[in-house]
Design a protein around this motif. Structure first.
Motif, PDB file in Angstrom:
ATOM      1  N   MET A 144      64.136  -8.264  67.880  1.00  0.00           N
ATOM      2  CA  MET A 144      64.460  -8.739  69.227  1.00  0.00           C
ATOM      3  C   MET A 144      64.203  -7.707  70.316  1.00  0.00           C
ATOM      4  SD  MET A 144      67.951 -10.830  68.379  1.00  0.00           S
ATOM      5  CE  MET A 144      68.186 -11.382  70.057  1.00  0.00           C
ATOM      6  N   GLY A 145      63.762  -6.536  69.968  1.00  0.00           N
ATOM      7  CA  GLY A 145      63.499  -5.520  70.976  1.00  0.00           C
ATOM      8  C   GLY A 145      64.726  -4.681  71.284  1.00  0.00           C
ATOM      9  N   VAL A 146      64.533  -3.722  72.166  1.00  0.00           N
ATOM     10  CA  VAL A 146      65.556  -2.731  72.486  1.00  0.00           C
ATOM     11  C   VAL A 146      66.830  -3.355  73.036  1.00  0.00           C
ATOM     12  CG1 VAL A 146      66.056  -0.692  73.888  1.00  0.00           C
ATOM     13  CG2 VAL A 146      63.789  -0.993  72.914  1.00  0.00           C
ATOM     14  N   ASN A 147      66.709  -4.364  73.871  1.00  0.00           N
ATOM     15  CA  ASN A 147      67.885  -4.976  74.492  1.00  0.00           C
ATOM     16  C   ASN A 147      68.310  -6.283  73.821  1.00  0.00           C
ATOM     17  OD1 ASN A 147      68.183  -2.948  76.512  1.00  0.00           O
ATOM     18  ND2 ASN A 147      66.442  -3.840  77.577  1.00  0.00           N
ATOM     19  N   GLY A 148      67.803  -6.548  72.637  1.00  0.00           N
ATOM     20  CA  GLY A 148      68.144  -7.776  71.928  1.00  0.00           C
ATOM     21  C   GLY A 148      69.622  -7.914  71.626  1.00  0.00           C
ATOM     22  N   TRP A 149      70.298  -6.778  71.475  1.00  0.00           N
ATOM     23  CA  TRP A 149      71.735  -6.828  71.183  1.00  0.00           C
ATOM     24  C   TRP A 149      72.491  -7.548  72.302  1.00  0.00           C
ATOM     25  CZ3 TRP A 149      75.301  -4.657  74.441  1.00  0.00           C
ATOM     26  CH2 TRP A 149      74.811  -3.795  75.415  1.00  0.00           C
ATOM     27  N   GLN A 150      71.951  -7.528  73.509  1.00  0.00           N
ATOM     28  CA  GLN A 150      72.630  -8.202  74.622  1.00  0.00           C
ATOM     29  C   GLN A 150      72.630  -9.716  74.419  1.00  0.00           C
ATOM     30  OE1 GLN A 150      70.451  -6.544  77.925  1.00  0.00           O
ATOM     31  NE2 GLN A 150      71.832  -4.797  78.092  1.00  0.00           N
ATOM     32  N   SER A 151      71.560 -10.246  73.865  1.00  0.00           N
ATOM     33  CA  SER A 151      71.525 -11.677  73.534  1.00  0.00           C
ATOM     34  C   SER A 151      72.552 -11.981  72.458  1.00  0.00           C
ATOM     35  CB  SER A 151      70.131 -12.092  73.051  1.00  0.00           C
ATOM     36  OG  SER A 151      69.202 -12.030  74.100  1.00  0.00           O
ATOM     37  N   ILE A 152      72.624 -11.122  71.446  1.00  0.00           N
ATOM     38  CA  ILE A 152      73.602 -11.322  70.380  1.00  0.00           C
ATOM     39  C   ILE A 152      75.011 -11.288  70.944  1.00  0.00           C
ATOM     40  CG2 ILE A 152      74.577 -10.269  68.296  1.00  0.00           C
ATOM     41  CD1 ILE A 152      71.656  -9.576  67.541  1.00  0.00           C
ATOM     42  N   LEU A 153      75.267 -10.388  71.857  1.00  0.00           N
ATOM     43  CA  LEU A 153      76.577 -10.323  72.514  1.00  0.00           C
ATOM     44  C   LEU A 153      76.889 -11.652  73.215  1.00  0.00           C
ATOM     45  CD1 LEU A 153      79.051  -8.633  73.441  1.00  0.00           C
ATOM     46  CD2 LEU A 153      77.674  -7.946  75.403  1.00  0.00           C
ATOM     47  N   ARG A 154      75.917 -12.191  73.936  1.00  0.00           N
ATOM     48  CA  ARG A 154      76.123 -13.476  74.629  1.00  0.00           C
ATOM     49  C   ARG A 154      76.359 -14.610  73.645  1.00  0.00           C
ATOM     50  NH1 ARG A 154      72.158 -11.188  78.023  1.00  0.00           N
ATOM     51  NH2 ARG A 154      70.486 -12.265  76.914  1.00  0.00           N
ATOM     52  N   TRP A 155      75.620 -14.612  72.534  1.00  0.00           N
ATOM     53  CA  TRP A 155      75.819 -15.659  71.528  1.00  0.00           C
ATOM     54  C   TRP A 155      77.218 -15.570  70.943  1.00  0.00           C
ATOM     55  CZ3 TRP A 155      70.810 -14.151  68.483  1.00  0.00           C
ATOM     56  CH2 TRP A 155      69.691 -14.463  69.262  1.00  0.00           C
ATOM     57  N   GLU A 156      77.673 -14.361  70.660  1.00  0.00           N
ATOM     58  CA  GLU A 156      78.987 -14.182  70.043  1.00  0.00           C
ATOM     59  C   GLU A 156      80.128 -14.462  71.013  1.00  0.00           C
ATOM     60  OE1 GLU A 156      79.108 -10.402  68.065  1.00  0.00           O
ATOM     61  OE2 GLU A 156      77.659 -11.033  66.553  1.00  0.00           O
ATOM     62  N   LYS A 157      79.897 -14.267  72.288  1.00  0.00           N
ATOM     63  CA  LYS A 157      80.910 -14.595  73.294  1.00  0.00           C
ATOM     64  C   LYS A 157      80.919 -16.081  73.611  1.00  0.00           C
ATOM     65  CE  LYS A 157      81.496 -10.463  76.079  1.00  0.00           C
ATOM     66  NZ  LYS A 157      81.356  -9.948  77.449  1.00  0.00           N
ATOM     67  N   GLY A 158      79.833 -16.766  73.278  1.00  0.00           N
ATOM     68  CA  GLY A 158      79.735 -18.186  73.570  1.00  0.00           C
ATOM     69  C   GLY A 158      79.195 -18.478  74.956  1.00  0.00           C
ATOM     70  N   THR A 159      78.710 -17.466  75.654  1.00  0.00           N
ATOM     71  CA  THR A 159      78.152 -17.692  76.989  1.00  0.00           C
ATOM     72  C   THR A 159      76.726 -18.214  76.912  1.00  0.00           C
ATOM     73  OG1 THR A 159      77.509 -15.366  77.167  1.00  0.00           O
ATOM     74  CG2 THR A 159      79.618 -15.988  78.127  1.00  0.00           C
ATOM     75  N   SER A 160      76.133 -18.117  75.721  1.00  0.00           N
ATOM     76  CA  SER A 160      74.795 -18.625  75.471  1.00  0.00           C
ATOM     77  C   SER A 160      74.794 -19.234  74.076  1.00  0.00           C
ATOM     78  CB  SER A 160      73.801 -17.470  75.513  1.00  0.00           C
ATOM     79  OG  SER A 160      72.681 -17.753  76.249  1.00  0.00           O
ATOM     80  N   LYS A 161      74.125 -20.349  73.896  1.00  0.00           N
ATOM     81  CA  LYS A 161      74.069 -21.002  72.589  1.00  0.00           C
ATOM     82  C   LYS A 161      73.172 -20.206  71.648  1.00  0.00           C
ATOM     83  CE  LYS A 161      73.271 -25.552  70.622  1.00  0.00           C
ATOM     84  NZ  LYS A 161      72.216 -25.563  69.671  1.00  0.00           N
ATOM     85  N   VAL A 162      73.558 -20.145  70.383  1.00  0.00           N
ATOM     86  CA  VAL A 162      72.716 -19.495  69.380  1.00  0.00           C
ATOM     87  C   VAL A 162      71.482 -20.382  69.204  1.00  0.00           C
ATOM     88  CG1 VAL A 162      72.534 -18.716  66.993  1.00  0.00           C
ATOM     89  CG2 VAL A 162      74.719 -18.514  68.191  1.00  0.00           C
ATOM     90  N   PRO A 163      70.296 -19.864  69.514  1.00  0.00           N
ATOM     91  CA  PRO A 163      69.093 -20.682  69.388  1.00  0.00           C
ATOM     92  C   PRO A 163      68.755 -20.974  67.924  1.00  0.00           C
ATOM     93  CG  PRO A 163      68.526 -18.468  70.124  1.00  0.00           C
ATOM     94  CD  PRO A 163      70.018 -18.541  70.049  1.00  0.00           C
ATOM     95  N   GLY A 164      68.096 -22.078  67.706  1.00  0.00           N
ATOM     96  CA  GLY A 164      67.738 -22.501  66.352  1.00  0.00           C
ATOM     97  C   GLY A 164      67.034 -21.432  65.527  1.00  0.00           C
TER      98      GLY A 164
END
Length: 70
Positions: free
Chosen positions: A26-46
């Motif tokens: 996911m690249g250098v800042n991919g962890w930020q997407s994971i953070l959003r998925w785990e917080k529920g602010t963004s849906k976990v993509p398929g």
């Protein structure tokens, strides 16, 4: 996959958010997407759900046996 299930799966695999992002290319800042998925602010993509389920299968980890409640 719910945010709780994603977090439980990642924890069951023994990966930090940074390590999970790296494992999923996911690249250098991919962890930020994971953070959003785990917080529920963004849906976990398929594709991400598919990837973590494959990682769990490969590791012999059953989501139903984690605290993510399958």
């Amino acid at each position: 996959m719910t945010p709780q299930q994603f977090r439980a799966a990642r924890n069951a695999l023994g990966l930090s958010q940074h390590a999970m992002a790296q494992a999923m290319f996911m690249g250098v800042n991919g962890w930020q997407s994971i953070l959003r998925w785990e917080k529920g602010t963004s849906k976990v993509p398929g594709p991400a759900e598919y990837a973590i389920r494959r990682m769990m299968d490969d590791a012999g980890v059953d989501l139903a046996q984690t605290n993510g409640k399958g």
